[in-house]
Design a protein around this motif. Structure first.
Motif, mmCIF file in Angstrom:
data_model
loop_
_atom_site.group_PDB
_atom_site.id
_atom_site.type_symbol
_atom_site.label_atom_id
_atom_site.label_comp_id
_atom_site.label_asym_id
_atom_site.label_seq_id
_atom_site.Cartn_x
_atom_site.Cartn_y
_atom_site.Cartn_z
ATOM 1 N N ALA A 37 0.829 -1.210 0.000
ATOM 2 C CA ALA A 37 0.000 0.000 0.000
ATOM 3 C C ALA A 37 0.864 1.262 0.000
ATOM 4 C CB ALA A 37 -0.931 0.000 1.209
ATOM 5 N N MET A 38 1.873 1.276 0.856
ATOM 6 C CA MET A 38 2.733 2.459 0.938
ATOM 7 C C MET A 38 3.520 2.651 -0.356
ATOM 8 S SD MET A 38 3.916 2.139 4.907
ATOM 9 C CE MET A 38 4.445 3.811 5.220
ATOM 10 N N GLY A 39 3.942 1.562 -0.975
ATOM 11 C CA GLY A 39 4.664 1.641 -2.238
ATOM 12 C C GLY A 39 3.815 2.183 -3.371
ATOM 13 N N ARG A 40 2.505 2.026 -3.240
ATOM 14 C CA ARG A 40 1.581 2.525 -4.273
ATOM 15 C C ARG A 40 0.888 3.817 -3.841
ATOM 16 N NH1 ARG A 40 -1.456 -2.594 -7.016
ATOM 17 N NH2 ARG A 40 0.191 -4.126 -6.781
ATOM 18 N N ASP A 41 1.284 4.350 -2.692
ATOM 19 C CA ASP A 41 0.704 5.577 -2.144
ATOM 20 C C ASP A 41 -0.786 5.417 -1.829
ATOM 21 O OD1 ASP A 41 1.094 8.119 -1.134
ATOM 22 O OD2 ASP A 41 0.525 9.102 -3.004
ATOM 23 N N ALA A 42 -1.159 4.243 -1.319
ATOM 24 C CA ALA A 42 -2.549 3.990 -0.902
ATOM 25 C C ALA A 42 -2.679 4.260 0.592
ATOM 26 C CB ALA A 42 -2.942 2.540 -1.210
ATOM 27 N N VAL A 45 -6.287 -0.157 2.690
ATOM 28 C CA VAL A 45 -6.180 -1.493 2.108
ATOM 29 C C VAL A 45 -7.548 -2.148 2.276
ATOM 30 C CG1 VAL A 45 -5.116 -3.770 2.274
ATOM 31 C CG2 VAL A 45 -3.717 -1.719 2.596
ATOM 32 N N ALA A 46 -8.143 -2.554 1.166
ATOM 33 C CA ALA A 46 -9.447 -3.233 1.174
ATOM 34 C C ALA A 46 -9.200 -4.715 0.899
ATOM 35 C CB ALA A 46 -10.375 -2.647 0.123
ATOM 36 N N VAL A 47 -9.377 -5.537 1.935
ATOM 37 C CA VAL A 47 -9.115 -6.974 1.847
ATOM 38 C C VAL A 47 -10.437 -7.728 1.842
ATOM 39 C CG1 VAL A 47 -8.028 -8.948 2.992
ATOM 40 C CG2 VAL A 47 -6.943 -6.709 3.093
ATOM 41 N N PRO A 48 -10.644 -8.600 0.866
ATOM 42 C CA PRO A 48 -11.864 -9.420 0.881
ATOM 43 C C PRO A 48 -11.904 -10.292 2.131
ATOM 44 C CG PRO A 48 -10.776 -9.564 -1.255
ATOM 45 C CD PRO A 48 -9.829 -8.854 -0.332
ATOM 46 N N ALA A 49 -13.070 -10.412 2.731
ATOM 47 C CA ALA A 49 -13.222 -11.180 3.972
ATOM 48 C C ALA A 49 -12.716 -12.609 3.822
ATOM 49 C CB ALA A 49 -14.684 -11.164 4.420
ATOM 50 N N TYR A 74 1.357 2.129 11.197
ATOM 51 C CA TYR A 74 1.819 2.651 9.919
ATOM 52 C C TYR A 74 0.839 3.632 9.282
ATOM 53 C CZ TYR A 74 5.765 -0.500 10.036
ATOM 54 O OH TYR A 74 6.937 -1.135 10.393
ATOM 55 N N ARG A 75 -0.242 3.923 9.982
ATOM 56 C CA ARG A 75 -1.249 4.891 9.532
ATOM 57 C C ARG A 75 -1.838 4.530 8.167
ATOM 58 N NH1 ARG A 75 2.595 8.491 12.121
ATOM 59 N NH2 ARG A 75 1.612 9.325 13.990
ATOM 60 N N VAL A 76 -2.104 3.260 8.004
ATOM 61 C CA VAL A 76 -2.786 2.759 6.814
ATOM 62 C C VAL A 76 -4.104 2.169 7.299
ATOM 63 C CG1 VAL A 76 -2.721 1.085 4.919
ATOM 64 C CG2 VAL A 76 -0.616 2.260 5.618
ATOM 65 N N ARG A 77 -5.205 2.611 6.723
ATOM 66 C CA ARG A 77 -6.509 2.095 7.142
ATOM 67 C C ARG A 77 -6.760 0.724 6.518
ATOM 68 N NH1 ARG A 77 -9.935 7.393 5.765
ATOM 69 N NH2 ARG A 77 -8.185 7.668 4.365
ATOM 70 N N LEU A 78 -7.509 -0.090 7.245
ATOM 71 C CA LEU A 78 -7.847 -1.437 6.802
ATOM 72 C C LEU A 78 -9.350 -1.580 6.710
ATOM 73 C CD1 LEU A 78 -7.189 -4.469 6.245
ATOM 74 C CD2 LEU A 78 -7.256 -4.790 8.739
ATOM 75 N N ALA A 79 -9.810 -2.066 5.574
ATOM 76 C CA ALA A 79 -11.227 -2.391 5.398
ATOM 77 C C ALA A 79 -11.324 -3.866 5.044
ATOM 78 C CB ALA A 79 -11.842 -1.543 4.289
ATOM 79 N N VAL A 80 -12.001 -4.628 5.895
ATOM 80 C CA VAL A 80 -12.313 -6.021 5.599
ATOM 81 C C VAL A 80 -13.657 -5.986 4.888
ATOM 82 C CG1 VAL A 80 -12.817 -8.304 6.559
ATOM 83 C CG2 VAL A 80 -11.015 -6.884 7.583
ATOM 84 N N VAL A 81 -13.658 -6.386 3.613
ATOM 85 C CA VAL A 81 -14.832 -6.208 2.764
ATOM 86 C C VAL A 81 -15.455 -7.561 2.449
ATOM 87 C CG1 VAL A 81 -15.656 -5.314 0.566
ATOM 88 C CG2 VAL A 81 -13.787 -4.144 1.754
ATOM 89 N N ILE A 107 -10.196 1.145 11.141
ATOM 90 C CA ILE A 107 -10.445 -0.257 10.798
ATOM 91 C C ILE A 107 -11.949 -0.423 10.598
ATOM 92 C CG2 ILE A 107 -10.174 -2.674 11.482
ATOM 93 C CD1 ILE A 107 -7.460 -1.246 11.396
ATOM 94 N N TRP A 108 -12.318 -1.002 9.454
ATOM 95 C CA TRP A 108 -13.739 -1.168 9.162
ATOM 96 C C TRP A 108 -14.032 -2.572 8.664
ATOM 97 C CZ3 TRP A 108 -12.458 3.381 5.664
ATOM 98 C CH2 TRP A 108 -12.468 4.589 6.382
ATOM 99 N N PHE A 109 -15.202 -3.052 8.990
ATOM 100 C CA PHE A 109 -15.753 -4.291 8.437
ATOM 101 C C PHE A 109 -16.963 -3.855 7.619
ATOM 102 C CE2 PHE A 109 -13.422 -5.513 12.153
ATOM 103 C CZ PHE A 109 -12.841 -6.715 11.814
ATOM 104 N N LEU A 110 -16.888 -4.012 6.304
ATOM 105 C CA LEU A 110 -17.921 -3.490 5.420
ATOM 106 C C LEU A 110 -18.465 -4.590 4.518
ATOM 107 C CD1 LEU A 110 -15.953 -0.268 4.514
ATOM 108 C CD2 LEU A 110 -17.867 -0.448 6.109
ATOM 109 N N ALA A 111 -19.719 -4.482 4.184
ATOM 110 C CA ALA A 111 -20.390 -5.523 3.406
ATOM 111 C C ALA A 111 -19.846 -5.648 1.990
ATOM 112 C CB ALA A 111 -21.894 -5.262 3.364
ATOM 113 N N ASP A 112 -19.494 -4.516 1.381
ATOM 114 C CA ASP A 112 -19.046 -4.556 -0.008
ATOM 115 C C ASP A 112 -18.266 -3.283 -0.334
ATOM 116 O OD1 ASP A 112 -21.054 -2.568 -0.377
ATOM 117 O OD2 ASP A 112 -22.518 -4.116 -0.893
ATOM 118 N N LEU A 113 -17.777 -3.219 -1.545
ATOM 119 C CA LEU A 113 -16.993 -2.050 -1.957
ATOM 120 C C LEU A 113 -17.834 -0.786 -2.050
ATOM 121 C CD1 LEU A 113 -14.671 -3.766 -4.565
ATOM 122 C CD2 LEU A 113 -13.991 -2.819 -2.351
ATOM 123 N N ASP A 114 -19.127 -0.932 -2.297
ATOM 124 C CA ASP A 114 -20.013 0.239 -2.294
ATOM 125 C C ASP A 114 -20.061 0.871 -0.906
ATOM 126 O OD1 ASP A 114 -20.605 -0.009 -4.993
ATOM 127 O OD2 ASP A 114 -22.447 -1.144 -4.629
#
Length: 124
Positions: A37-42, A45-49, A74-81, A107-114
């Protein structure tokens, strides 16, 4: 194998992880994603559940805390999608944990990318 991709949602760089990538199952895997993520300037990070290791959802294992701490440090947010309802249904502690983390901004747990799109729109 599908590769992870960088997308821009409301001015935020999001590393959208492919569903067939390596499991997020410990600190090493977290650091790999954070580095990518840091290498791509993101900033997110949205990770599929389905890529999140089973032990993550067993809070007593400490895996979730260790992984989340790396993202916070590392101040990178995580979304478990995706659907985590089968994990949450079996644990009141996990249900409360998911609810509490979703109230924060890191940190978020989200149903989908929407849902991630909406979360970032509201934060912007």
């Amino acid at each position: 194998m599908t590769s992870d991709e960088l997308v821009n949602l409301h001015g935020v760089g999001v590393l959208r992880c492919a569903s067939d990538g390596p499991q997020l199952d410990g600190e090493g895997a977290a650091l790999d994603l954070i580095g990518d993520a840091m290498g791509r300037d993101a900033q997110v990070v949205a990770v599929p559940a389905e890529r999140v290791g089973e032990e993550f959802f067993r809070l007593r294992s400490g895996i979730a805390g260790a992984i989340m701490q790396k993202f916070v440090n590392y101040r990178v947010r995580l979304a478990v999608v995706g659907d985590v309802s089968h994990h949450v249904a079996g644990s009141t502690a996990l249900r409360d944990f998911v609810h509490e983390t979703n109230q924060g901004g890191h940190i978020w747990f989200l149903a989908d990318l929407d849902a991630l799109d909406e979360k970032l729109r509201a934060a912007g």
